[in-house]
Motif scaffolding. Sequence first.
Motif, short mmCIF file in Angstrom:
data_model
loop_
_atom_site.label_atom_id
_atom_site.label_comp_id
_atom_site.label_asym_id
_atom_site.label_seq_id
_atom_site.Cartn_x
_atom_site.Cartn_y
_atom_site.Cartn_z
N UNK A 49 74.51 -3.26 15.90
CA UNK A 49 74.25 -4.13 17.04
C UNK A 49 73.29 -3.41 17.95
N UNK A 50 72.22 -4.05 18.30
CA UNK A 50 71.23 -3.40 19.17
C UNK A 50 71.86 -2.97 20.48
N UNK A 52 71.55 -2.69 24.00
CA UNK A 52 70.63 -3.26 24.98
C UNK A 52 70.31 -2.29 26.11
N UNK A 85 74.15 -20.70 33.61
CA UNK A 85 74.61 -20.20 32.31
C UNK A 85 73.96 -21.02 31.20
N UNK B 98 80.99 -13.59 30.83
CA UNK B 98 80.44 -14.48 29.80
C UNK B 98 81.48 -15.57 29.52
N UNK B 112 79.91 -10.50 21.24
CA UNK B 112 78.80 -9.71 20.70
C UNK B 112 77.85 -9.29 21.82
N UNK B 113 77.59 -10.23 22.70
CA UNK B 113 76.74 -9.91 23.84
C UNK B 113 77.30 -8.72 24.59
N UNK B 115 79.48 -6.45 23.56
CA UNK B 115 79.50 -5.23 22.76
C UNK B 115 78.09 -4.65 22.64
N UNK B 116 77.12 -5.54 22.70
CA UNK B 116 75.75 -5.10 22.53
C UNK B 116 75.12 -4.49 23.77
N UNK B 117 75.76 -4.69 24.88
CA UNK B 117 75.10 -4.18 26.09
C UNK B 117 75.07 -2.67 26.13
N UNK B 118 76.01 -1.88 25.86
CA UNK B 118 77.41 -2.21 25.66
C UNK B 118 78.20 -2.02 26.94
#
Lengths: 344, 344
Positions: A49-50, A52, A85, B98, B112-113, B115-118
Amino acid sequence: MTTNITLDEVARAAGVSVSTASRVISGAVRVAPNKREAVLQAVRDLGYRTNLIARGLASGRSMSVGILTQDISSPYYGEVLRGIEEGLEGSGYSPLFVSGHWRVEEEASALDTLLGRPVDAMIILGGHTPDERLIQIAERLPLMAVGRNIRGLEDTCLRVDNVQGACSVVQHLLELGHHRIAYIGGPTSHRDASDRLQGYRQALEDAGLDFDEGLVIEGDFMEASGLLAVESLLLRGTSFTAIMAANDQMAYGARLGLFRRGIRVPEDMSLVGFDDLPNSTFTTPPLTTVRQPTYEMGLAAAQAMLKMLAREPVEAQHFHAELKIRESTARLGRTMRGRRSVRV
Amino acid sequence: MTTNITLDEVARAAGVSVSTASRVISGAVRVAPNKREAVLQAVRDLGYRTNLIARGLASGRSMSVGILTQDISSPYYGEVLRGIEEGLEGSGYSPLFVSGHWRVEEEASALDTLLGRPVDAMIILGGHTPDERLIQIAERLPLMAVGRNIRGLEDTCLRVDNVQGACSVVQHLLELGHHRIAYIGGPTSHRDASDRLQGYRQALEDAGLDFDEGLVIEGDFMEASGLLAVESLLLRGTSFTAIMAANDQMAYGARLGLFRRGIRVPEDMSLVGFDDLPNSTFTTPPLTTVRQPTYEMGLAAAQAMLKMLAREPVEAQHFHAELKIRESTARLGRTMRGRRSVRV
DNA sequence: TTGTAGGCGTTATCAC
DNA sequence: GTGATAACGCCTACAA
């Protein structure tokens, strides 16, 4: 500590370099189909997962937008947030909500939080932050405002005409034969509140009616103040046949105050709110009020912001307040026989 | 692109190294008073603000916590969010909200958002994400849940006893003399809904009363479904003297449905909700309902999460649902003279 | 098209 | 105490 899979590992697993892996992940650039597949496969296998945060640092964009709201649980702003949102959906940007609670210092620190992250753009919902500060911020990043007007940034401010909205309420009541209209206002420091009061006065004036101080009372936009306002108005002993509240929440309170006194709505007293909260359709009776397209404004704010982020020009937008006539208002005198005195 | 002041520039201006500047900013470590002052002065002069993205990358902590909620504008979760915000206040952690809208795929992408930040930790509000997934996430970072029970993670799940709450409602109505209690339930897939239904059934059973299918109807937790439910119930022709809704929003709808039929609350029909939304104090009449300490739960969730982040142990917490008796329920028969038939 | 290498702003690890 | 310097994970010229 979240030891995550890194691009490096993905690249190694796929037998390519990090840059190639990066290119595949980011999309845009062309990569040989076989390598592309290998990378995607590795991504799936390893559950990559990228990060961010890392991307943000490298690219200079955090892919997040700051939303300064006043109260995360406010029914009014809630609709705007929902619109935002929705508007951000699929754009890759995540909203970062912070609350200012209508207190200048709290707003300031909330803005600092956002600037410190840093966010790529901002949407400001109401509040008391000085225009200068917002203009200053707007110089550094795209900024949209909902529910306030920043001098010099009119094009990025989404507002409805509160004066006009309030006028339409008074006109409606006048048409129903009401001449003595009590007004429960919001805090005078609040722009929306002063605009709505102005609309009330203006409409009365236009109709050739005198403005009566004794019919006006100031609340704080919360339910309890509407309840108290009704009590005060009744205690004053002045007569009136309709109540106009500067927002729905105070109208709810007023409704309860009337109920406690055994004063029926709309038979004995017409009642109007402002905002058209989701609940207002389901009060008893459903409340006549002024609908502001809050959801739409949130949506529009998000979309305009995305445009600004894409360096496209945005133009001023106008939103209209619409009178929603429901069952809390009725023609004066129609049910006069059953009418009770509103004098205490 | 937000060309900000960097630590480097601050250090240069203060005549120290970046490391020293960093130490001053971060606080903890001791630095010579004069250098410390020089750095702080430079910070003020240049208007430096720590870039949390960079700090996140370097430190491995993003200082943000992810909150998975279902609807950013939900009056129910709004209170929880407020509590979380409050609980995070001053901790240095920012909440990242979110929404999952009760849809599994949407929740998954929302997670996922995050976790991706994370994010450094998570709080989950309700939803339909499988327990396994949450357990999996909980292995990597501190996770708290509000309003749902994850098998194996009971200590980090904050819930109230919905069964007990619903029981207390039925008992209250029974005490008032009601024996025919209609029930407007929530979606069966929803854990809270099934628990509340169970409480309804159990309380009836305990009282030696038969469960009558004809008195039960399923809604979707929204106002409109409460309105429809009342219509359906009345059309069925079965008699009942009280309505219990599985949440306040449906109770609002039911209230309107009754109003439309000219059925008075509580004179002709008692009505009870569940949740004690902020609005329920201001409906007409104020609604008898079950209060869940949602704000407190949000607060507790945030505090527990901070503890976990500090590697302190957290222990299971119990929250109680409390029956709030207000004016929408009354003793059966007390106003029988004025009573209208509830049969259509 | 692909890989190498430098840099994003900060913290952490060393020596000093 | 303090200051170099190496990460942190990714992006992006630049070169190949």
